[in-house]
Design a protein around this motif. Structure first.
Motif, mmCIF file in Angstrom:
data_model
loop_
_atom_site.group_PDB
_atom_site.id
_atom_site.type_symbol
_atom_site.label_atom_id
_atom_site.label_comp_id
_atom_site.label_asym_id
_atom_site.label_seq_id
_atom_site.Cartn_x
_atom_site.Cartn_y
_atom_site.Cartn_z
ATOM 1 N N ALA A 262 0.833 -1.207 0.000
ATOM 2 C CA ALA A 262 0.000 0.000 0.000
ATOM 3 C C ALA A 262 0.866 1.253 0.000
ATOM 4 C CB ALA A 262 -0.925 0.004 1.215
ATOM 5 N N LEU A 263 0.385 2.284 -0.691
ATOM 6 C CA LEU A 263 1.046 3.584 -0.690
ATOM 7 C C LEU A 263 0.658 4.376 0.557
ATOM 8 C CD1 LEU A 263 0.455 4.599 -4.419
ATOM 9 C CD2 LEU A 263 2.619 3.824 -3.416
ATOM 10 N N VAL A 264 1.488 5.351 0.915
ATOM 11 C CA VAL A 264 1.222 6.204 2.073
ATOM 12 C C VAL A 264 1.212 7.661 1.612
ATOM 13 C CG1 VAL A 264 2.076 7.032 4.304
ATOM 14 C CG2 VAL A 264 2.242 4.600 3.719
ATOM 15 N N CYS A 265 0.102 8.342 1.888
ATOM 16 C CA CYS A 265 -0.039 9.765 1.571
ATOM 17 C C CYS A 265 -0.294 10.539 2.849
ATOM 18 C CB CYS A 265 -1.173 9.993 0.577
ATOM 19 S SG CYS A 265 -1.443 11.746 0.189
ATOM 20 N N ILE A 266 0.502 11.568 3.090
ATOM 21 C CA ILE A 266 0.352 12.415 4.268
ATOM 22 C C ILE A 266 -0.006 13.829 3.830
ATOM 23 C CG2 ILE A 266 1.491 13.392 6.291
ATOM 24 C CD1 ILE A 266 1.017 10.377 6.487
ATOM 25 N N ASP A 267 -1.120 14.332 4.343
ATOM 26 C CA ASP A 267 -1.480 15.738 4.150
ATOM 27 C C ASP A 267 -0.695 16.544 5.172
ATOM 28 O OD1 ASP A 267 -2.630 18.291 4.229
ATOM 29 O OD2 ASP A 267 -4.609 17.540 3.667
ATOM 30 N N SER A 268 0.271 17.303 4.685
ATOM 31 C CA SER A 268 1.194 18.029 5.558
ATOM 32 C C SER A 268 0.909 19.527 5.587
ATOM 33 C CB SER A 268 2.641 17.783 5.094
ATOM 34 O OG SER A 268 3.556 17.980 6.127
ATOM 35 N N THR A 269 -0.345 19.891 5.300
ATOM 36 C CA THR A 269 -0.715 21.304 5.251
ATOM 37 C C THR A 269 -0.368 22.019 6.548
ATOM 38 O OG1 THR A 269 -2.510 20.905 3.686
ATOM 39 C CG2 THR A 269 -2.650 22.909 5.007
#
Length: 477
Positions: A262-269
């Protein structure tokens, strides 16, 4: 090797007498797709044929390299900065521009290339472009030199392989999810998140058979169970989250997810690349609502996605279909805002940390949510991951009911009552009213949104001025 060639150039009008301010200088203008040439500049101009010395083969070769580089082809940044690591402070100012801006004269600032389409001199040049042998653009939805420079700056700041800038943070998130999660796929996300992201996951993705597991940001056992029970395509979470500023353990999550494919996406806003670089922690993708800290002035809307080249390419392909193309002027404003990103964020970090400490000691505040405080449940994660600081947003709960909390909000004088965050102006909001009023008490309770919750986004005003204003407003509850 050189030769003498005749070009049409500009020279002073003979009939005009120049005063003491008159001058003439020899300059070289670089124009993509045209020969470099020299010309005389003064206060008065008229076109006439002038014989100039053609530039050397070495400069011609450099122009060809520039033409390719200016139009979206990445180069090794060590060619610009050398082998020594360059700080985020310096990259905020120069990243993406020293090595990738479109050349228009000797402009210091990156120019706004305001065009919807691009031309080719002939079919051979167009074919060379299609085959990747000629650096240019085709149509505004697929790229723009100003936007590309903006993407390069974010790519460099995040330590990513590529970056895509779009119209809004939501556009970046939704396009990413549509591109990377197949029909019938499964995602894992966290309980505390931006409302519209939650809405997209719960109401739009199910139409494509995409399901989701929602876990607490710190529930690693729940993550492992979901990875074993489902064919997971993507883990997606903010870090820190909105509005309770929870932090996820990016290295551990990345290790577990990658082992399961699985890929990992982090919203770092909320973090910005100044405080946290999720890609260096193991994430495949980082996204931003660039409207917030990256742009920093509450005057432009934009989104950004950075990460591995193949992943960004997949999202870019979807983006080219869906649209969501940022306007070149908006890209310019974002680019300009990022020049002061480090100094703004450092100021906001300092203000928010001190504000959180003082609020935690105030008798009219029942709880403060800020990852820089030892009382925060994810403080230990934030200490390990947010090396630049803990961000400029502080959430806290007032010792009052819904309307008592609203009175506090109405009594402040310095911050604006408004959604959003990350700008130079301080903003205050009561999430119950500004984001969840249409949901009703039961739904708000399900989402964990309390009536007495306040989210405060620190601007760059004086900390003491902010504090005195909050004190007088708390006294009026």
């Amino acid at each position: 090797m050189s030769s003498s060639t005749t070009f049409w150039g500009w020279s002073p009008c003979a009939s005009k007498v120049l005063g003491s301010r008159g001058y003439k200088e020899r300059h070289v203008f670089r124009v993509a797709g045209c020969p470099q040439y020299q010309f005389l500049r003064s206060h008065n101009w008229q076109p006439r044929a002038v014989k100039v010395q053609a530039i050397s083969e070495e400069l011609l070769a450099r122009e060809e390299e520039d033409n390719f580089r200016f139009n979206g082809v990445q180069i090794d940044s060590t060619q610009i900065y050398g082998e020594r690591p360059v700080s985020q402070e310096t990259l905020s100012v120069h990243g993406g521009e020293r090595e990738g801006r479109p050349r228009v004269s000797d402009s210091l600032t990156t120019p706004i290339v305001q065009t919807a389409t691009y031309t080719f001199r002939n079919t051979a040049e167009l074919i060379a472009y299609q085959e990747g042998r000629y650096g240019s653009y085709e149509y505004g939805r697929y790229g723009n030199p100003t936007t590309r420079t903006c993407e390069e700056k974010i790519r460099i700041l995040e330590g990513a392989e590529d970056c895509l800038v779009s119209t809004t943070g939501m556009n970046a998130a939704t396009t990413m999810l549509l591109a990377l999660v197949p029909a019938g796929g499964h995602i894992i996300t966290t309980t505390d998140c931006y409302r519209r992201t939650r809405q997209f996951i719960q109401t739009v993705l199910p139409k494509m058979g995409i399901t989701a597991t929602v876990i607490d940001p710190s529930d690693m056992e729940g993550l492992e169970r979901a990875l074993k029970a489902q064919k997971v395509s993507l883990f997606f979470s903010e870090s820190p989250t909105n509005p309770y500023l929870r932090c996820v353990d990016v290295p551990t999550i990345s290790r577990l997810c990658h082992a399961a494919g699985a890929l990992v996406c982090i919203d770092s806003t909320f973090a910005t690349p100044i405080n946290q670089r999720a890609i260096t922690l193991g994430a495949d993708i980082v996204i931003h609502s660039a409207t917030k800290y990256l742009a920093g002035h509450n005057d432009v809307m934009a989104g950004a996605l950075a990460g591995k080249a193949d992943v960004v390419a997949a999202v870019r392909s979807m983006h080219n279909v869906l649209g969501g193309t940022i306007d070149p002027h908006a890209a310019y404003l974002l680019l300009r805002g990022m020049k002061t990103l480090d100094v703004r964020v450092q100021r906001q970090n300092t203000t928010a940390m001190e504000l959180a400490r003082r609020l935690e000691e105030h008798p009219r505040i029942t709880r403060v949510h800020y990852p820089g405080l030892p009382s925060h449940p994810d403080h230990h994660i934030a200490v390990d991951q947010m090396l630049g600081g803990f961000g400029g947003v502080v959430s806290f709960e007032v010792d009052a009911d819904l309307w008592g909390t609203a009175k506090f909000v109405d009594s402040v004088r310095l911050p604006y009552i408004a959604p959003s965050l990350g700008g130079v102006d301080s903003l205050i909001e009561q999430p119950t009213v500004i984001s969840y009023w249409d949901q009703g008490p039961e739904k708000r309770a399900e989402y964990g949104i309390k009536d007495n919750l306040i989210r405060f986004s620190c601007g760059i005003e004086s900390m003491e001025d902010i504090w005195q204003d909050l004190l007088q407003a708390l006294a009026k509850i």
